[in-house]
Design an enzyme around this catalytic site. Structure first.
Site, mmCIF file in Angstrom:
data_model
loop_
_atom_site.group_PDB
_atom_site.id
_atom_site.type_symbol
_atom_site.label_atom_id
_atom_site.label_comp_id
_atom_site.label_asym_id
_atom_site.label_seq_id
_atom_site.Cartn_x
_atom_site.Cartn_y
_atom_site.Cartn_z
ATOM 1 N N ARG A 212 38.623 34.054 41.601
ATOM 2 C CA ARG A 212 38.670 35.488 41.936
ATOM 3 C C ARG A 212 39.151 35.680 43.363
ATOM 4 O O ARG A 212 39.969 36.558 43.646
ATOM 5 C CB ARG A 212 37.292 36.126 41.710
ATOM 6 C CG ARG A 212 36.989 36.381 40.239
ATOM 7 C CD ARG A 212 35.719 37.187 40.060
ATOM 8 N NE ARG A 212 34.548 36.390 40.332
ATOM 9 C CZ ARG A 212 33.745 35.852 39.387
ATOM 10 N NH1 ARG A 212 34.004 36.055 38.106
ATOM 11 N NH2 ARG A 212 32.714 35.129 39.717
ATOM 12 N N PHE A 228 40.292 40.006 29.453
ATOM 13 C CA PHE A 228 38.912 39.491 29.311
ATOM 14 C C PHE A 228 38.165 39.733 30.638
ATOM 15 O O PHE A 228 37.695 38.812 31.285
ATOM 16 C CB PHE A 228 38.899 37.997 28.942
ATOM 17 C CG PHE A 228 39.745 37.651 27.744
ATOM 18 C CD1 PHE A 228 39.253 37.841 26.451
ATOM 19 C CD2 PHE A 228 41.038 37.139 27.899
ATOM 20 C CE1 PHE A 228 40.035 37.518 25.336
ATOM 21 C CE2 PHE A 228 41.814 36.815 26.789
ATOM 22 C CZ PHE A 228 41.325 36.996 25.504
ATOM 23 N N ASP A 250 38.639 44.505 27.878
ATOM 24 C CA ASP A 250 37.532 43.731 27.319
ATOM 25 C C ASP A 250 37.065 44.448 26.058
ATOM 26 O O ASP A 250 37.276 45.651 25.906
ATOM 27 C CB ASP A 250 36.383 43.619 28.340
ATOM 28 C CG ASP A 250 35.486 42.410 28.091
ATOM 29 O OD1 ASP A 250 35.597 41.414 28.834
ATOM 30 O OD2 ASP A 250 34.670 42.452 27.139
ATOM 31 N N ASP A 300 41.464 35.180 31.273
ATOM 32 C CA ASP A 300 40.211 34.412 31.402
ATOM 33 C C ASP A 300 39.358 34.555 30.124
ATOM 34 O O ASP A 300 38.310 35.201 30.147
ATOM 35 C CB ASP A 300 39.435 34.919 32.635
ATOM 36 C CG ASP A 300 38.171 34.107 32.895
ATOM 37 O OD1 ASP A 300 38.106 32.929 32.502
ATOM 38 O OD2 ASP A 300 37.229 34.670 33.500
ATOM 39 N N CYS A 340 37.753 27.753 29.680
ATOM 40 C CA CYS A 340 36.408 27.305 30.033
ATOM 41 C C CYS A 340 35.827 26.439 28.917
ATOM 42 O O CYS A 340 34.624 26.224 28.853
ATOM 43 C CB CYS A 340 35.503 28.494 30.332
ATOM 44 S SG CYS A 340 35.305 29.597 28.931
HETATM 45 N N1 SAH Z 1 36.839 37.270 33.801
HETATM 46 C C1 SAH Z 1 35.423 37.534 33.686
HETATM 47 C C2 SAH Z 1 34.729 36.633 32.690
HETATM 48 C C3 SAH Z 1 35.312 36.685 31.291
HETATM 49 S S1 SAH Z 1 34.228 36.165 30.053
HETATM 50 C C4 SAH Z 1 34.789 37.446 35.082
HETATM 51 O O1 SAH Z 1 35.467 37.067 36.036
HETATM 52 O O2 SAH Z 1 33.593 37.750 35.210
HETATM 53 C C5 SAH Z 1 35.068 36.600 28.598
HETATM 54 C C6 SAH Z 1 35.062 38.085 28.257
HETATM 55 O O3 SAH Z 1 35.926 38.239 27.128
HETATM 56 C C7 SAH Z 1 33.741 38.682 27.842
HETATM 57 O O4 SAH Z 1 33.464 39.786 28.674
HETATM 58 C C8 SAH Z 1 33.954 39.171 26.382
HETATM 59 O O5 SAH Z 1 33.333 40.416 26.141
HETATM 60 C C9 SAH Z 1 35.439 39.309 26.321
HETATM 61 N N2 SAH Z 1 36.100 39.143 25.017
HETATM 62 C C10 SAH Z 1 35.853 38.227 24.062
HETATM 63 N N3 SAH Z 1 36.776 38.301 23.074
HETATM 64 C C11 SAH Z 1 37.631 39.304 23.417
HETATM 65 C C12 SAH Z 1 38.802 39.840 22.830
HETATM 66 N N4 SAH Z 1 39.287 39.365 21.678
HETATM 67 N N5 SAH Z 1 39.452 40.821 23.474
HETATM 68 C C13 SAH Z 1 38.975 41.308 24.643
HETATM 69 N N6 SAH Z 1 37.875 40.821 25.252
HETATM 70 C C14 SAH Z 1 37.205 39.840 24.643
#
Ligand code: SAH
Length: 396
Positions: A212, A228, A250, A300, A340
């Site tokens: 970040r 995401f 998201d 992510d 991850c």
């Molecule tokens: N980048 C974030 C962490 C991401 S975790 C940070 O820095 O804090 C992954 C995220 O993807 C979660 O919030 C989950 O709700 C979302 N997610 C999962 N599948 C998804 C999809 N198909 N489309 C959009 N979001 C999704």
């Protein structure tokens, strides 16, 4: 008398290299009957003592090593020693990077298999993932109370991996007050609201802290797509780095609502921040079909691989979203992309990105590599502890 696990001939090798897991197939027989989570002694086929471990009768990982010292008991004094060993790295990070939230115990990598402890301000959030960790809950909590008398302790052991260990999912206050619905924490000078009680994992993805921060360097004058987004840590970073606009995507409305508040909390221009509740896979296709373009894309996604059988499918998923992202970038744009999944090796992820570049018909330069932040160390004898990898790709 402590129960003894006697290993099959030749199966002591990984333990001699201090890998902390004993798989069911490595055990020849047990002497005595252990309760779930109880401390047992692990011995080689000749009966020679190797390690002190916790018994997980329901898991393929049948025992996890607490200690390599024959004279060390597993009690609250043991947990105090482990906490005291873990703290200096975090103190140093907190001072160096101006932050008040970090992973205090990263399981095996801090000598405590199955134990995750995240600190958010004065709240310690506990996640016990193995039978042994659960069995030791009273000793561990007592150690935490002694080492951190001013901290409240909250349980977020509501994770499905516990089922593999024959454990119920649990959550709630252990010590002190309940966390507020949204706790403000500090990360590299950003203020972020964390929902300890209902958020993902223990409330926030601490492991992406460094990526970040790096995003700030790439964001100047960029039109950014933050895929995401969860609670918008990358979006706030991009705004602090001077982006012209950032769209966070998201599927979780709760996460997006916090993301919106996080932008405001940092005094950033909310007119530049957009939030979309949508499926990233679908949205990227729509954007491509509509000719949308961005200068910086953060990708992510959640973990795609839970077991080896899912690896092939996960490769296709990673290739798909990264190919689409490359197609959406203006020439010279940057893709910051992550995996991850612990079962996805870095080299394979890089190869997938190279394949995605071919399919996107774009030339791609690897500029920078990312890993989990330093409060998520990787023990040399336990490389599985390294799970997060990422690349900054310049898309020509
Ligand atoms: N980048 C974030 C962490 C991401 S975790 C940070 O820095 O804090 C992954 C995220 O993807 C979660 O919030 C989950 O709700 C979302 N997610 C999962 N599948 C998804 C999809 N198909 N489309 C959009 N979001 C999704």
């Amino acid at each position: 008398m402590t129960v003894r696990l006697i290993l099959a001939k030749g199966r002591e090798k990984s333990l001699l290299r201090r890998h902390p897991w004993v798989f069911s197939g490595a055990i020849a027989h047990t002497e005595g009957k252990a309760q779930r989570g109880e401390t047992v002694d692990v011995c080689d086929s000749q009966g020679k003592w190797l390690a002190r471990a916790a018994w997980s009768p329901d898991s393929q990982i049948r025992a996890r090593v607490w200690s390599w010292q024959p004279d060390e008991s597993i009690d609250s004094a043991f947990f105090i020693r482990r906490l005291q060993a873990a703290q200096p790295l975090r103190d140093w990070l907190a001072v160096r990077d101006d932050l008040d939230s970090y992973r205090l115990i990263a399981g095996e990598s801090d000598g405590l298999p199955g134990v995750t402890i995240d600190r958010f301000g004065s709240f310690l959030v506990l996640q016990l993932l193995s039978a042994g960790a659960e069995y030791q809950r009273p000793a561990l909590v007592s150690a935490l109370q002694q080492c951190y008398p001013d901290c409240a302790i909250y349980d977020r052991s509501d994770v499905s991996v516990r089922k593999k260990e024959g454990l119920p999912l649990t959550q709630g206050v252990i010590v002190g007050e309940a966390p507020p619905p949204l706790l403000p924490v500090t990360e590299h000078g950003m203020k972020l609201l964390v929902d300890i009680q209902n958020g993902h994992k223990t409330g926030y993805y601490l492991d992406q802290r460094d990526s970040r921060l790096a995003t700030r360097r790439y964001a100047r004058d960029c039109r950014v797509l933050n895929c995401f987004s969860y609670t918008g840590g990358f979006a706030v970073s991009a705004l602090m780095g001077g982006c012209t606009a950032v769209t966070s995507v998201d599927t979780s409305q709760a996460a997006l609502d916090i993301a919106r508040q996080n932008v405001a909390l940092n005094g950033l221009d909310s007119a530049k921040a957009h939030f979309l509740r949508d499926d990233v896979f679908k949205l990227l296709r729509n954007y491509r079909d509509n000719g949308e373009k961005f200068d910086l894309i953060v990708m992510d996604p959640p973990k795609f691989v839970e077991n080896k059988n899912q690896l092939a499918g996960a490769c296709r998923g990673y290739k798909d979203i990264n190919m689409l992202a490359m197609q959406l970038l203006n020439p010279g744009g940057m893709l910051l992309t992550f995996s991850c999944s612990g079962l996805m090796p870095t080299e394979l992820f890089q190869k997938i990105l190279a394949d995605a570049a071919i399919d996107a018909q774009r030339d791609v330069q690897f500029i920078e590599q990312f890993r989990q932040a330093a409060d998520h160390p990787v023990l040399a004898s336990y490389p599985e502890g390294g799970y997060l990898k990422g690349f900054a790709c310049r898309v020509l």
